[in-house]
Design a protein around this motif. Structure first.
Motif, PDB file in Angstrom:
ATOM      1  N   THR A   1       1.827  11.701   1.015  1.00  0.00           N
ATOM      2  CA  THR A   1       2.966  11.071   1.695  1.00  0.00           C
ATOM      3  C   THR A   1       4.019  10.612   0.672  1.00  0.00           C
ATOM      4  O   THR A   1       5.166  10.358   1.044  1.00  0.00           O
ATOM      5  N   ASN A   2       3.591  10.518  -0.619  1.00  0.00           N
ATOM      6  CA  ASN A   2       4.490  10.081  -1.711  1.00  0.00           C
ATOM      7  C   ASN A   2       5.139   8.723  -1.450  1.00  0.00           C
ATOM      8  O   ASN A   2       6.288   8.494  -1.811  1.00  0.00           O
ATOM      9  N   VAL A   3       4.392   7.859  -0.787  1.00  0.00           N
ATOM     10  CA  VAL A   3       4.921   6.526  -0.469  1.00  0.00           C
ATOM     11  C   VAL A   3       4.149   5.482  -1.271  1.00  0.00           C
ATOM     12  O   VAL A   3       2.918   5.556  -1.373  1.00  0.00           O
ATOM     13  N   ASP A   4       4.886   4.519  -1.846  1.00  0.00           N
ATOM     14  CA  ASP A   4       4.235   3.419  -2.569  1.00  0.00           C
ATOM     15  C   ASP A   4       3.461   2.548  -1.584  1.00  0.00           C
ATOM     16  O   ASP A   4       3.889   2.359  -0.450  1.00  0.00           O
ATOM     17  N   LEU A   5       2.307   2.017  -2.038  1.00  0.00           N
ATOM     18  CA  LEU A   5       1.517   1.141  -1.166  1.00  0.00           C
ATOM     19  C   LEU A   5       1.754  -0.313  -1.584  1.00  0.00           C
ATOM     20  O   LEU A   5       1.038  -0.849  -2.427  1.00  0.00           O
ATOM     21  N   ASN A   6       2.779  -0.911  -1.035  1.00  0.00           N
ATOM     22  CA  ASN A   6       3.148  -2.301  -1.349  1.00  0.00           C
ATOM     23  C   ASN A   6       3.143  -2.574  -2.859  1.00  0.00           C
ATOM     24  O   ASN A   6       2.430  -3.445  -3.340  1.00  0.00           O
ATOM     25  N   GLY A   7       3.921  -1.802  -3.598  1.00  0.00           N
ATOM     26  CA  GLY A   7       4.062  -2.027  -5.032  1.00  0.00           C
ATOM     27  C   GLY A   7       3.187  -1.143  -5.894  1.00  0.00           C
ATOM     28  O   GLY A   7       3.320  -1.147  -7.119  1.00  0.00           O
ATOM     29  N   LEU A   8       2.306  -0.375  -5.297  1.00  0.00           N
ATOM     30  CA  LEU A   8       1.457   0.531  -6.074  1.00  0.00           C
ATOM     31  C   LEU A   8       1.923   1.972  -5.847  1.00  0.00           C
ATOM     32  O   LEU A   8       2.078   2.395  -4.696  1.00  0.00           O
ATOM     33  N   PRO A   9       2.174   2.725  -6.948  1.00  0.00           N
ATOM     34  CA  PRO A   9       2.625   4.106  -6.761  1.00  0.00           C
ATOM     35  C   PRO A   9       1.579   4.948  -6.021  1.00  0.00           C
ATOM     36  O   PRO A   9       0.373   4.667  -6.123  1.00  0.00           O
ATOM     37  N   SER A  10       2.035   5.956  -5.274  1.00  0.00           N
ATOM     38  CA  SER A  10       1.102   6.730  -4.424  1.00  0.00           C
ATOM     39  C   SER A  10      -0.016   7.389  -5.236  1.00  0.00           C
ATOM     40  O   SER A  10      -1.134   7.535  -4.756  1.00  0.00           O
TER      41      SER A  10
END
Lengths: 273, 269
Positions: free
Chosen positions: A60-69
Motif C-alpha cells: 500500500t506504500n502508506v506510513d503506519l502512524n510515523g513508521l515507513p511502510s
C-alpha cells in the motif's frame, strides 16, 4: 559469597536438567519423523499467511502512524522470531497445564525434587515449530533491515538481541498468567483461544493502536515489549522511558508471575487422584 | 416423526452441554474480539495516512464494516467437531452407532446444531446491534431485501462449513493421527473464506481460483451481501452456488464416509 555459590550450583543443576529435557524432546521428535515434518509444513503454512498480509500492507506504500511502510518487515521478522521462541519453549508447556490439572499429572510433578513451576512450564521443547519461524523470521528481518536503510552497527545489533531476550522473558511471564486460570476454570478451550488472540495482536507495530491501548499494552499487560521494542529500537523510535522499561519490565513481570504461581499452587487441591 | 425424536434428543444434549460451560463460551467470544480490534486499528492507520480514498478496491467504510461483520460471521459459522469424530473413529466410539438404529452423521449434525444454538442467539443479537450502529454511522444502505438474503445465506454457509468439517474428519479412517489434516483444513478455510480479510484484495487471479472452490461462500459472500458490496443479481447467483456446494459436499461426505467405514476396524471397542 556462600549464597552466591549455592545459587550458582542450583543454576548449574537446573541447566543440566533442562539439557536433559531438550535431549529427550529431540529424541522423541526424531522418533516420529513424519509428525515432525508435518508440523514443519503446517507452521510454514501459517507463516505463509502472515507473510501474505505483510506484503499486502507493504504494497500500500502508506506510513503506519510515523513508521515507513517497509519497516513492517522488521516488525514481522521480529514477530516471527518471537513466535519461534514462544512455540518452541513455552506454547506446548502452557497448553498442557489444563491437562495436568484435570488428569492429575500435576500431583506427580509435586512429588519431584525440582521446582514445580520449572517442571510444569519448561518441560517440553518443540523444534518443528521453531525451525520455520526462525528461518522465515531471520530472512524477513534482513529484508526489512535493508529496505528500511537501518545501519548495521554493534549497538543496533546488540540492542536488538537484548530486547529480543527481554521479549522472551516477558513472553514467559505474560503468556503464562492467563493459562493459570486453568486452575479455576477446569473445562474448556477458550483460554487457549484468548492466549492465541493476544499473541497475534502483537504482530503489527504498536503505533497503529490508540494511546490507551498502547499504555495498557506497554505498562499494564506488556504484550508490546515482545516484538515491538526490539524493532522500535533499531528504528530509533523507542524513546528513553521505554528503553529503561524494556530492561526493567521482564524482571518485574517474571517476579509477579512467580508470585501468582505460588499463590495458585497454594490453593490447588487434587481432584482426580 | 418418531424416527426424528432421537435426533431431537441429540440436539437437546448438545444444547445442555453448551449451557454447562458458560464461562468458556463467554471467554471464547472475547477471544474473537482481539483480532477484529487489531484489524480495525491497522486499516484505520493505513487509510488515515493515505492520500487515496480507496485502497485495494475498498474505501474506509467498506473495509471497516467488512472486518467487523466478517469477524462475527466467522464465529457464527464456525464448526470444530472434527476432533470429536476423529476421536470416535480412533477409539471405537463409532461401534455403538453401528449396532444401534442411530445414523452417526445425523446424530453429529444435530448434536452440533444443539451446541450452537446459544452461540447463534448471542452472536445474532451482537450482530444486529453492530449492524444497526454501522448502518447509522456509515450508511451501508441495508434494505429488508438484503437482510432476508443475508438470513438465507448464513444457514447455508454453516452447512457448507459443517460438511467440510465432516469430510476432513473422515481422514481419521486412514490416519491414526489426523491432527495435521484438521489444522491444515482450518487454516485453508480461514484464509480462503475471507474470515481474516476480504479475499478479493489478493487480486483477480486468486478470486478466479476461489470461484472453483466452496470457501468464499462461507464468510466473504454473506458479509458482502449485508455490507452492500454485491449487486442483488450476484447475490441470487451466489445463493444458488451455496446450495450447489452443499449438495456436492454432502455427496462427497457420504462417499468418503462409506469408503472410510469399510476401513474401520473398531479399535478399542
Amino acid at each position: 559469597m556462600e549464597k552466591l555459590k549455592k545459587a550458582l550450583k542450583t543454576l548449574k543443576r537446573y541447566g543440566f536438567i533442562y539439557l536433559i529435557f531438550v535431549k529427550n524432546c529431540l529424541v522423541r521428535q526424531m522418533e516420529y519423523r513424519a509428525n515432525f515434518f508435518l508440523s514443519i509444513f503446517l507452521e510454514s503454512c501459517f507463516l505463509g499467511t502472515k507473510l501474505v498480509y505483510t506484503f499486502l500492507i507493504s504494497n500500500t506504500n502508506v506510513d503506519l502512524n510515523g513508521l515507513p511502510s517497509d519497516s513492517i518487515f522488521i516488525f514481522t521478522g521480529s514477530f516471527l522470531l518471537m513466535t519461534g521462541f514462544y512455540m518452541a519453549f513455552f506454547y506446548f508447556n502452557f497448553s498442557n497445564i489444563k491437562g495436568y490439572v484435570t488428569d492429575g499429572s500435576l500431583d506427580i510433578f509435586i512429588t519431584k525434587p525440582v521446582s514445580l513451576q520449572f517442571m510444569t512450564t519448561l518441560r517440553y521443547v518443540d523444534f518443528s515449530t521453531m525451525i520455520p519461524n526462525f528461518i522465515g523470521g531471520i530472512i524477513i528481518l534482513i529484508v526489512g533491515w535493508q529496505k528500511s536503510g537501518v545501519e548495521v552497527s554493534f549497538v543496533k545489533v546488540a540492542g536488538y538481541i537484548g530486547y529480543l531476550i527481554s521479549g522472551v522473558v516477558i513472553t514467559y511471564s505474560v503468556m503464562l498468567a492467563p493459562q493459570l486460570l486453568n486452575f479455576i476454570i477446569i473445562k474448556g478451550y477458550a483460554l487457549g483461544e484468548i492466549a492465541d488472540a493476544l499473541w497475534d495482536s502483537n504482530s503489527m507495530p504498536m503505533s497503529i493502536y490508540s494511546k490507551p491501548i498502547k499504555i495498557i499494552g506497554t505498562y499494564v499487560f506488556p504484550l508490546f515489549i515482545l516484538s515491538n521494542f526490539s524493532s522500535l529500537f533499531v528504528l530509533d523510535k523507542l524513546g528513553a522511558v521505554n528503553i529503561i522499561w524494556g530492561i526493567a519490565a521482564p524482571v518485574l513481570f517474571f517476579f509477579l508471575v512467580r508470585l501468582l504461581w505460588k499463590n495458585i499452587i497454594k490453593k490447588y487441591s487434587s481432584a482426580s487422584s | 416423526m418418531k424416527k426424528f425424536k432421537k435426533y431431537i434428543k441429540a440436539f437437546e444434549l448438545g444444547l445442555q452441554s453448551s449451557m454447562e460451560y458458560r464461562a468458556n463460551f463467554a471467554l471464547s467470544l472475547i477471544s474473537s474480539i482481539f483480532p477484529m480490534i487489531m484489524q480495525i486499528f491497522l486499516w484505520t492507520a493505513i487509510f488515515f495516512n493515505s492520500k487515496e480514498q480507496e485502497i485495494l478496491g475498498y474505501d474506509y467504510m467498506q473495509m471497516i464494516s467488512y472486518i467487523v461483520i466478517a469477524s462475527i460471521i466467522n464465529k457464527l459459522v464456525s464448526t470444530g467437531f472434527e476432533w470429536d469424530i476423529a476421536e470416535d473413529i480412533k477409539n471405537g466410539g463409532l461401534n455403538k452407532f453401528i449396532t444401534r438404529p442411530v445414523g452417526y452423521f445425523s446424530y453429529r449434525i444435530f448434536s452440533f446444531l444443539g451446541s450452537k444454538v446459544m452461540q447463534l442467539a448471542v452472536v445474532s443479537v451482537i450482530l444486529t446491534i453492530i449492524l444497526t450502529v454501522i448502518n447509522s454511522k456509515f450508511s451501508l444502505g441495508i434494505t429488508p431485501e438484503r437482510i432476508a438474503l443475508f438470513l438465507i445465506s448464513i444457514p447455508l454457509a454453516l452447512l457448507i462449513n459443517t460438511f467440510i468439517c465432516i469430510i476432513s474428519s473422515s481422514t481419521a479412517f486412514w490416519m491414526t493421527e489426523s491432527w495435521a489434516a484438521f489444522i491444515f483444513m482450518n487454516l485453508l478455510v480461514q484464509f480462503s473464506s475471507g474470515g481474516l480479510f476480504p479475499v478479493d484484495i489478493l487480486g483477480k487471479g486468486f478470486m478466479k481460483l476461489l470461484d472453483f472452490l466452496p470457501f468464499k461462500y462461507i464468510v466473504y459472500f454473506p458479509t458482502n451481501i449485508i455490507n452492500g458490496k454485491l449487486p442483488i443479481q450476484e447475490i441470487f447467483t451466489g445463493i444458488i452456488m451455496q446450495c450447489l456446494w452443499i449438495a456436492i459436499m454432502f455427496i462427497l461426505a457420504k462417499i468418503f464416509w462409506k469408503i472410510g467405514m469399510k476401513k474401520y476396524i473398531a479399535v478399542g471397542g
